[in-house]
Write a protein that holds these residues in place. Sequence first.
Motif, PDB file in Angstrom:
ATOM      1  N   THR A 109       5.466  -1.891  -1.077  1.00 52.00           N
ATOM      2  CA  THR A 109       4.189  -2.043  -1.789  1.00 52.00           C
ATOM      3  C   THR A 109       3.914  -0.879  -2.728  1.00 52.00           C
ATOM      4  O   THR A 109       2.998  -0.960  -3.547  1.00 52.00           O
ATOM      5  CB  THR A 109       3.011  -2.150  -0.793  1.00 52.00           C
ATOM      6  N   GLN A 110       4.691   0.193  -2.614  1.00 56.27           N
ATOM      7  CA  GLN A 110       4.448   1.382  -3.421  1.00 56.27           C
ATOM      8  C   GLN A 110       5.349   1.469  -4.653  1.00 56.27           C
ATOM      9  O   GLN A 110       5.221   2.392  -5.451  1.00 56.27           O
ATOM     10  CB  GLN A 110       4.630   2.642  -2.558  1.00 56.27           C
ATOM     11  N   ALA A 111       6.225   0.519  -4.794  1.00 55.41           N
ATOM     12  CA  ALA A 111       7.105   0.508  -5.973  1.00 55.41           C
ATOM     13  C   ALA A 111       6.286   0.191  -7.228  1.00 55.41           C
ATOM     14  O   ALA A 111       5.414  -0.688  -7.215  1.00 55.41           O
ATOM     15  CB  ALA A 111       8.220  -0.515  -5.784  1.00 55.41           C
ATOM     16  N   ASN A 112       6.545   0.920  -8.294  1.00 59.56           N
ATOM     17  CA  ASN A 112       5.782   0.740  -9.539  1.00 59.56           C
ATOM     18  C   ASN A 112       5.843  -0.688 -10.070  1.00 59.56           C
ATOM     19  O   ASN A 112       4.834  -1.234 -10.511  1.00 59.56           O
ATOM     20  CB  ASN A 112       6.283   1.710 -10.618  1.00 59.56           C
ATOM     21  N   ASP A 113       7.032  -1.288 -10.022  1.00 55.26           N
ATOM     22  CA  ASP A 113       7.147  -2.640 -10.580  1.00 55.26           C
ATOM     23  C   ASP A 113       6.317  -3.645  -9.772  1.00 55.26           C
ATOM     24  O   ASP A 113       5.764  -4.590 -10.329  1.00 55.26           O
ATOM     25  CB  ASP A 113       8.611  -3.074 -10.696  1.00 55.26           C
ATOM     26  N   TRP A 122      -5.577  -4.890  -4.525  1.00 56.02           N
ATOM     27  CA  TRP A 122      -4.397  -5.022  -3.659  1.00 56.02           C
ATOM     28  C   TRP A 122      -3.710  -3.680  -3.513  1.00 56.02           C
ATOM     29  O   TRP A 122      -3.374  -3.250  -2.407  1.00 56.02           O
ATOM     30  CB  TRP A 122      -3.445  -6.062  -4.264  1.00 56.02           C
ATOM     31  N   VAL A 123      -3.494  -2.975  -4.623  1.00 55.42           N
ATOM     32  CA  VAL A 123      -2.831  -1.668  -4.619  1.00 55.42           C
ATOM     33  C   VAL A 123      -3.630  -0.679  -3.783  1.00 55.42           C
ATOM     34  O   VAL A 123      -3.085   0.038  -2.940  1.00 55.42           O
ATOM     35  CB  VAL A 123      -2.630  -1.144  -6.062  1.00 55.42           C
ATOM     36  N   GLU A 124      -4.959  -0.648  -3.970  1.00 53.32           N
ATOM     37  CA  GLU A 124      -5.820   0.282  -3.234  1.00 53.32           C
ATOM     38  C   GLU A 124      -5.836  -0.040  -1.734  1.00 53.32           C
ATOM     39  O   GLU A 124      -5.885   0.863  -0.893  1.00 53.32           O
ATOM     40  CB  GLU A 124      -7.235   0.287  -3.807  1.00 53.32           C
ATOM     41  N   SER A 125      -5.823  -1.315  -1.398  1.00 56.56           N
ATOM     42  CA  SER A 125      -5.804  -1.710   0.024  1.00 56.56           C
ATOM     43  C   SER A 125      -4.567  -1.184   0.717  1.00 56.56           C
ATOM     44  O   SER A 125      -4.642  -0.664   1.841  1.00 56.56           O
ATOM     45  CB  SER A 125      -5.847  -3.232   0.163  1.00 56.56           C
ATOM     46  N   TRP A 126      -3.419  -1.310   0.082  1.00 47.97           N
ATOM     47  CA  TRP A 126      -2.182  -0.798   0.673  1.00 47.97           C
ATOM     48  C   TRP A 126      -2.184   0.728   0.748  1.00 47.97           C
ATOM     49  O   TRP A 126      -1.697   1.309   1.722  1.00 47.97           O
ATOM     50  CB  TRP A 126      -0.960  -1.308  -0.092  1.00 47.97           C
ATOM     51  N   LYS A 127      -2.736   1.385  -0.244  1.00 47.59           N
ATOM     52  CA  LYS A 127      -2.821   2.851  -0.207  1.00 47.59           C
ATOM     53  C   LYS A 127      -3.700   3.307   0.953  1.00 47.59           C
ATOM     54  O   LYS A 127      -3.363   4.249   1.674  1.00 47.59           O
ATOM     55  CB  LYS A 127      -3.368   3.403  -1.528  1.00 47.59           C
ATOM     56  N   ARG A 128      -4.862   2.621   1.122  1.00 46.73           N
ATOM     57  CA  ARG A 128      -5.761   2.963   2.236  1.00 46.73           C
ATOM     58  C   ARG A 128      -5.066   2.761   3.580  1.00 46.73           C
ATOM     59  O   ARG A 128      -5.146   3.604   4.470  1.00 46.73           O
ATOM     60  CB  ARG A 128      -7.029   2.101   2.190  1.00 46.73           C
ATOM     61  N   TYR A 129      -4.397   1.617   3.714  1.00 43.21           N
ATOM     62  CA  TYR A 129      -3.675   1.305   4.960  1.00 43.21           C
ATOM     63  C   TYR A 129      -2.637   2.380   5.276  1.00 43.21           C
ATOM     64  O   TYR A 129      -2.587   2.904   6.390  1.00 43.21           O
ATOM     65  CB  TYR A 129      -3.014  -0.067   4.817  1.00 43.21           C
ATOM     66  N   ARG A 130      -1.851   2.744   4.292  1.00 47.15           N
ATOM     67  CA  ARG A 130      -0.797   3.731   4.517  1.00 47.15           C
ATOM     68  C   ARG A 130      -1.398   5.113   4.827  1.00 47.15           C
ATOM     69  O   ARG A 130      -0.877   5.841   5.677  1.00 47.15           O
ATOM     70  CB  ARG A 130       0.144   3.778   3.318  1.00 47.15           C
ATOM     71  N   GLN A 131      -2.500   5.451   4.206  1.00 45.87           N
ATOM     72  CA  GLN A 131      -3.140   6.737   4.515  1.00 45.87           C
ATOM     73  C   GLN A 131      -3.715   6.720   5.933  1.00 45.87           C
ATOM     74  O   GLN A 131      -3.626   7.700   6.664  1.00 45.87           O
ATOM     75  CB  GLN A 131      -4.239   7.056   3.500  1.00 45.87           C
ATOM     76  N   GLN A 132      -4.284   5.597   6.337  1.00 42.74           N
ATOM     77  CA  GLN A 132      -4.801   5.475   7.711  1.00 42.74           C
ATOM     78  C   GLN A 132      -3.674   5.638   8.726  1.00 42.74           C
ATOM     79  O   GLN A 132      -3.862   6.266   9.781  1.00 42.74           O
ATOM     80  CB  GLN A 132      -5.510   4.137   7.897  1.00 42.74           C
TER      81      GLN A 132
END
Length: 159
Positions: A109-113, A122-132
């Motif tokens: 989910t963190q790949a630029n493409d 969607w991008v922010e949700s995955w970032k929040r999840y990974r930080q949690q």
Amino acid sequence: FVENNEIKELHDKLPVSWRNISGLDKASLQFLKQQGWLPVKKNHTEYDDTKYKLNGYIYEVFEDDVVETSQVVSLTQQELDGREQNIKTEFFNHLRQERTRRLQESDWTQANDVQQLMSLEWVESWKRYRQQLRDLPQLYENSANYDISSIEWPQVIVS
């Protein structure tokens, strides 16, 4: 094997041969008793291994059998502290392994493409999840509960 009311040999299973006797493991109980082989009756106490430990066995020789009694003693404060530290270490090892697995599963989910194709939400949700996930060890650092099933894993919430 008992000789002169003293245990000389102790076996969980009878030996196949002993001294000049073959087939000892197939001999009758009467023959075994004549030779000094008495059955062992186990008298074991159940105990809470978080507070107590097995400290060995006491054997009493009677005419027809030997009684094995477990000796259970309280754990010392040092042993109790060591067990608690081991439980804590196992908890954090499990937490970190599972956290790493979940992070690796979401690496894509963190790949630029991929991120360029998805919405900002969607991008922010995955970032929040990974930080949690990364923050989990600190959340449990001062916990008194090191039960693996009590870990509250974060969830990805994507609309």
